[in-house]
Structures are given as structure tokens and as C-alpha cells.
Design a protein around this motif. Structure first.
Motif, PDB file in Angstrom:
ATOM      1  N   ALA A 217       3.359   7.244  12.775  1.00 42.29           N
ATOM      2  CA  ALA A 217       2.300   6.458  12.131  1.00 42.29           C
ATOM      3  C   ALA A 217       2.114   6.887  10.681  1.00 42.29           C
ATOM      4  CB  ALA A 217       0.989   6.609  12.905  1.00 42.29           C
ATOM      5  N   VAL A 218       2.143   8.198  10.445  1.00 44.27           N
ATOM      6  CA  VAL A 218       2.017   8.701   9.073  1.00 44.27           C
ATOM      7  C   VAL A 218       3.212   8.242   8.246  1.00 44.27           C
ATOM      8  CG1 VAL A 218       2.065  10.806   7.670  1.00 44.27           C
ATOM      9  CG2 VAL A 218       0.510  10.641   9.611  1.00 44.27           C
ATOM     10  N   LEU A 219       4.406   8.312   8.808  1.00 47.16           N
ATOM     11  CA  LEU A 219       5.600   7.853   8.091  1.00 47.16           C
ATOM     12  C   LEU A 219       5.481   6.375   7.736  1.00 47.16           C
ATOM     13  CD1 LEU A 219       8.457   8.390   7.011  1.00 47.16           C
ATOM     14  CD2 LEU A 219       9.315   7.859   9.310  1.00 47.16           C
ATOM     15  N   ALA A 220       5.054   5.558   8.684  1.00 44.72           N
ATOM     16  CA  ALA A 220       4.896   4.118   8.423  1.00 44.72           C
ATOM     17  C   ALA A 220       3.859   3.860   7.331  1.00 44.72           C
ATOM     18  CB  ALA A 220       4.508   3.391   9.707  1.00 44.72           C
ATOM     19  N   ALA A 221       2.742   4.576   7.413  1.00 42.51           N
ATOM     20  CA  ALA A 221       1.677   4.378   6.424  1.00 42.51           C
ATOM     21  C   ALA A 221       2.114   4.800   5.033  1.00 42.51           C
ATOM     22  CB  ALA A 221       0.428   5.160   6.843  1.00 42.51           C
ATOM     23  N   THR A 222       2.762   5.940   4.913  1.00 44.15           N
ATOM     24  CA  THR A 222       3.158   6.399   3.585  1.00 44.15           C
ATOM     25  C   THR A 222       4.309   5.556   3.022  1.00 44.15           C
ATOM     26  OG1 THR A 222       4.476   8.152   4.607  1.00 44.15           O
ATOM     27  CG2 THR A 222       2.284   8.751   3.814  1.00 44.15           C
ATOM     28  N   CYS A 223       5.182   5.065   3.882  1.00 39.98           N
ATOM     29  CA  CYS A 223       6.227   4.157   3.399  1.00 39.98           C
ATOM     30  C   CYS A 223       5.615   2.842   2.910  1.00 39.98           C
ATOM     31  CB  CYS A 223       7.265   3.903   4.486  1.00 39.98           C
ATOM     32  SG  CYS A 223       8.365   5.310   4.768  1.00 39.98           S
ATOM     33  N   ALA A 224       4.582   2.367   3.627  1.00 38.92           N
ATOM     34  CA  ALA A 224       3.891   1.152   3.185  1.00 38.92           C
ATOM     35  C   ALA A 224       3.210   1.375   1.837  1.00 38.92           C
ATOM     36  CB  ALA A 224       2.868   0.721   4.234  1.00 38.92           C
ATOM     37  N   ILE A 225       2.602   2.541   1.668  1.00 33.83           N
ATOM     38  CA  ILE A 225       1.968   2.859   0.384  1.00 33.83           C
ATOM     39  C   ILE A 225       3.014   2.908  -0.719  1.00 33.83           C
ATOM     40  CG2 ILE A 225       0.797   4.702  -0.898  1.00 33.83           C
ATOM     41  CD1 ILE A 225      -0.770   5.276   1.714  1.00 33.83           C
ATOM     42  N   GLU A 226       4.189   3.450  -0.410  1.00 36.18           N
ATOM     43  CA  GLU A 226       5.268   3.508  -1.409  1.00 36.18           C
ATOM     44  C   GLU A 226       5.684   2.100  -1.828  1.00 36.18           C
ATOM     45  OE1 GLU A 226       7.749   5.437  -4.026  1.00 36.18           O
ATOM     46  OE2 GLU A 226       6.312   6.393  -2.703  1.00 36.18           O
ATOM     47  N   VAL A 227       5.823   1.203  -0.870  1.00 33.68           N
ATOM     48  CA  VAL A 227       6.196  -0.185  -1.178  1.00 33.68           C
ATOM     49  C   VAL A 227       5.092  -0.857  -1.989  1.00 33.68           C
ATOM     50  CG1 VAL A 227       6.670  -2.446  -0.157  1.00 33.68           C
ATOM     51  CG2 VAL A 227       7.781  -0.401   0.765  1.00 33.68           C
ATOM     52  N   LEU A 228       3.834  -0.536  -1.697  1.00 32.21           N
ATOM     53  CA  LEU A 228       2.721  -1.109  -2.454  1.00 32.21           C
ATOM     54  C   LEU A 228       2.769  -0.723  -3.928  1.00 32.21           C
ATOM     55  CD1 LEU A 228      -0.410  -0.836  -0.136  1.00 32.21           C
ATOM     56  CD2 LEU A 228       0.638  -2.907  -1.042  1.00 32.21           C
ATOM     57  N   GLN A 229       3.478   0.350  -4.261  1.00 34.66           N
ATOM     58  CA  GLN A 229       3.589   0.744  -5.664  1.00 34.66           C
ATOM     59  C   GLN A 229       4.369  -0.291  -6.472  1.00 34.66           C
ATOM     60  OE1 GLN A 229       4.849   4.805  -6.198  1.00 34.66           O
ATOM     61  NE2 GLN A 229       3.353   5.556  -4.739  1.00 34.66           N
ATOM     62  N   LEU A 230       5.087  -1.173  -5.789  1.00 36.17           N
ATOM     63  CA  LEU A 230       5.785  -2.257  -6.486  1.00 36.17           C
ATOM     64  C   LEU A 230       4.849  -3.402  -6.850  1.00 36.17           C
ATOM     65  CD1 LEU A 230       8.998  -2.400  -4.272  1.00 36.17           C
ATOM     66  CD2 LEU A 230       8.853  -1.576  -6.630  1.00 36.17           C
ATOM     67  N   SER A 231       3.675  -3.415  -6.219  1.00 35.98           N
ATOM     68  CA  SER A 231       2.728  -4.508  -6.416  1.00 35.98           C
ATOM     69  C   SER A 231       2.029  -4.388  -7.764  1.00 35.98           C
ATOM     70  CB  SER A 231       1.680  -4.492  -5.304  1.00 35.98           C
ATOM     71  OG  SER A 231       0.690  -5.457  -5.558  1.00 35.98           O
ATOM     72  N   GLU A 232       1.756  -5.526  -8.346  1.00 29.32           N
ATOM     73  CA  GLU A 232       1.031  -5.545  -9.621  1.00 29.32           C
ATOM     74  C   GLU A 232      -0.346  -6.180  -9.471  1.00 29.32           C
ATOM     75  OE1 GLU A 232       3.208  -6.662 -13.041  1.00 29.32           O
ATOM     76  OE2 GLU A 232       5.034  -5.704 -12.333  1.00 29.32           O
ATOM     77  N   VAL A 233      -0.895  -6.110  -8.267  1.00 24.78           N
ATOM     78  CA  VAL A 233      -2.227  -6.633  -8.010  1.00 24.78           C
ATOM     79  C   VAL A 233      -3.228  -5.802  -8.810  1.00 24.78           C
ATOM     80  CG1 VAL A 233      -3.948  -7.061  -6.207  1.00 24.78           C
ATOM     81  CG2 VAL A 233      -1.526  -7.373  -5.710  1.00 24.78           C
ATOM     82  N   SER A 234      -4.143  -6.486  -9.482  1.00 31.79           N
ATOM     83  CA  SER A 234      -5.039  -5.802 -10.420  1.00 31.79           C
ATOM     84  C   SER A 234      -5.914  -4.749  -9.757  1.00 31.79           C
ATOM     85  CB  SER A 234      -5.901  -6.821 -11.161  1.00 31.79           C
ATOM     86  OG  SER A 234      -6.688  -7.557 -10.243  1.00 31.79           O
ATOM     87  N   TRP A 235      -6.410  -4.989  -8.547  1.00 30.45           N
ATOM     88  CA  TRP A 235      -7.288  -4.002  -7.922  1.00 30.45           C
ATOM     89  C   TRP A 235      -6.516  -2.733  -7.540  1.00 30.45           C
ATOM     90  CZ3 TRP A 235      -6.647  -2.193  -2.977  1.00 30.45           C
ATOM     91  CH2 TRP A 235      -5.874  -2.959  -2.106  1.00 30.45           C
ATOM     92  N   LEU A 236      -5.223  -2.867  -7.222  1.00 29.51           N
ATOM     93  CA  LEU A 236      -4.417  -1.679  -6.944  1.00 29.51           C
ATOM     94  C   LEU A 236      -4.190  -0.870  -8.214  1.00 29.51           C
ATOM     95  CD1 LEU A 236      -1.707  -2.834  -4.380  1.00 29.51           C
ATOM     96  CD2 LEU A 236      -3.420  -1.059  -4.071  1.00 29.51           C
ATOM     97  N   TRP A 237      -3.928  -1.566  -9.319  1.00 29.25           N
ATOM     98  CA  TRP A 237      -3.749  -0.873 -10.599  1.00 29.25           C
ATOM     99  C   TRP A 237      -5.041  -0.153 -10.986  1.00 29.25           C
ATOM    100  CZ3 TRP A 237       0.319  -0.252 -14.065  1.00 29.25           C
ATOM    101  CH2 TRP A 237       1.523  -0.790 -13.636  1.00 29.25           C
ATOM    102  N   ALA A 238      -6.167  -0.814 -10.763  1.00 27.94           N
ATOM    103  CA  ALA A 238      -7.451  -0.187 -11.097  1.00 27.94           C
ATOM    104  C   ALA A 238      -7.693   1.041 -10.212  1.00 27.94           C
ATOM    105  CB  ALA A 238      -8.584  -1.194 -10.925  1.00 27.94           C
ATOM    106  N   ALA A 239      -7.388   0.930  -8.924  1.00 30.39           N
ATOM    107  CA  ALA A 239      -7.569   2.068  -8.010  1.00 30.39           C
ATOM    108  C   ALA A 239      -6.656   3.227  -8.401  1.00 30.39           C
ATOM    109  CB  ALA A 239      -7.297   1.636  -6.573  1.00 30.39           C
ATOM    110  N   ARG A 240      -5.407   2.913  -8.773  1.00 28.23           N
ATOM    111  CA  ARG A 240      -4.445   3.962  -9.133  1.00 28.23           C
ATOM    112  C   ARG A 240      -4.764   4.633 -10.462  1.00 28.23           C
ATOM    113  NH1 ARG A 240      -0.114  -0.015  -8.286  1.00 28.23           N
ATOM    114  NH2 ARG A 240       0.111  -0.176  -6.055  1.00 28.23           N
ATOM    115  N   SER A 241      -5.637   4.045 -11.240  1.00 28.39           N
ATOM    116  CA  SER A 241      -5.984   4.649 -12.528  1.00 28.39           C
ATOM    117  C   SER A 241      -7.020   5.761 -12.359  1.00 28.39           C
ATOM    118  CB  SER A 241      -6.482   3.588 -13.511  1.00 28.39           C
ATOM    119  OG  SER A 241      -7.708   3.051 -13.067  1.00 28.39           O
ATOM    120  N   THR A 242      -7.562   5.902 -11.153  1.00 28.66           N
ATOM    121  CA  THR A 242      -8.492   6.998 -10.868  1.00 28.66           C
ATOM    122  C   THR A 242      -7.717   8.150 -10.226  1.00 28.66           C
ATOM    123  OG1 THR A 242      -9.022   6.266  -8.626  1.00 28.66           O
ATOM    124  CG2 THR A 242     -10.330   5.310 -10.427  1.00 28.66           C
TER     125      THR A 242
END
Length: 110
Positions: free
Chosen positions: A46-71
Motif C-alpha cells: 500500500a505504501v509503495l502504491a501510494a508513493t508511486c502515485a505521488i511520484e506520478v502526480l509530480q507530472l501534473s501541472e494542476v494549480s492546487w498541487l503546485w501551490a501545495a508543493r510550494s510549502t
């Protein structure tokens, strides 16, 4: 420990690699403490799946993700903006294997 390794000395590949592996171990240990009777193998997957999903989300350019990652908390949990690295998948796999090996003996039996 992972944060310390990422912050101080040594080559970047070693700092990032050790940090990624320890990141997985900490999440597995934390999950095993919360779900003490859960199978360690299932938690590791489950941890592997979750962290791999988070890694793939790093390709996303959704504004709220960029804002969250700036903290700082967002960067620690979601990775840095534009931080996708396919090599991280292998590091996460190694971290989950290590986390399984470390946490399995401590799992409570029913």
C-alpha cells in the motif's frame, strides 16, 4: 534521518536515494503502528502504491498541487515541483523491501 541525509553532505544521488528509501521505511513503520494487526506485506504494498502515485502526480501541472508543493510540508509529502524521476520507483521498491524486513518482526499477532 531521511531529512538529515537529504540536507547534509555527500553526492546528490546518495542523499536523494537514501532519503527515498528511508521515506518508505518510515511510512511502513508508521502504518504498522497504526494498524498493528495488519499484514506487513500488505502495508508495504500500500505504501509503495501510494508513493508511486505521488511520484506520478509530480507530472501534473494542476494549480492546487503546485501551490501545495510550494510549502515545506507539501514539498516533503508531495515532492518538489517538476521533481518526477523514474529512478525513484526503484528506490521506493527497495525502501519497501527494507521496511518490510525491518517491520515484519514487530507485527503483533492476533
Amino acid at each position: 534521518m531521511g531529512l538529515i541525509l537529504r540536507s547534509y553532505g555527500g553526492p546528490g544521488w546518495l542523499r536523494n536515494g537514501a532519503g527515498a528509501v528511508l521515506y518508505e521505511v518510515v511510512w511502513i513503520a508508521g502504518a504498522q503502528m497504526v494498524w498493528i494487526y495488519a499484514g506487513t506485506g500488505r502495508l508495504a504494498l500500500a505504501v509503495l502504491a501510494a508513493t508511486c502515485a505521488i511520484e506520478v502526480l509530480q507530472l501534473s501541472e494542476v494549480s492546487w498541487l503546485w501551490a501545495a508543493r510550494s510549502t515545506t510540508p507539501g514539498r516533503l509529502l508531495l515532492g518538489g515541483n517538476g521533481g518526477f524521476d523514474p529512478m525513484d520507483f526503484a528506490l521506493y521498491g527497495a525502501g519497501c523491501a527494507l521496511g518490510y524486513a525491518v517491520c515484519r518482526p514487530f507485527r503483533a499477532s492476533r
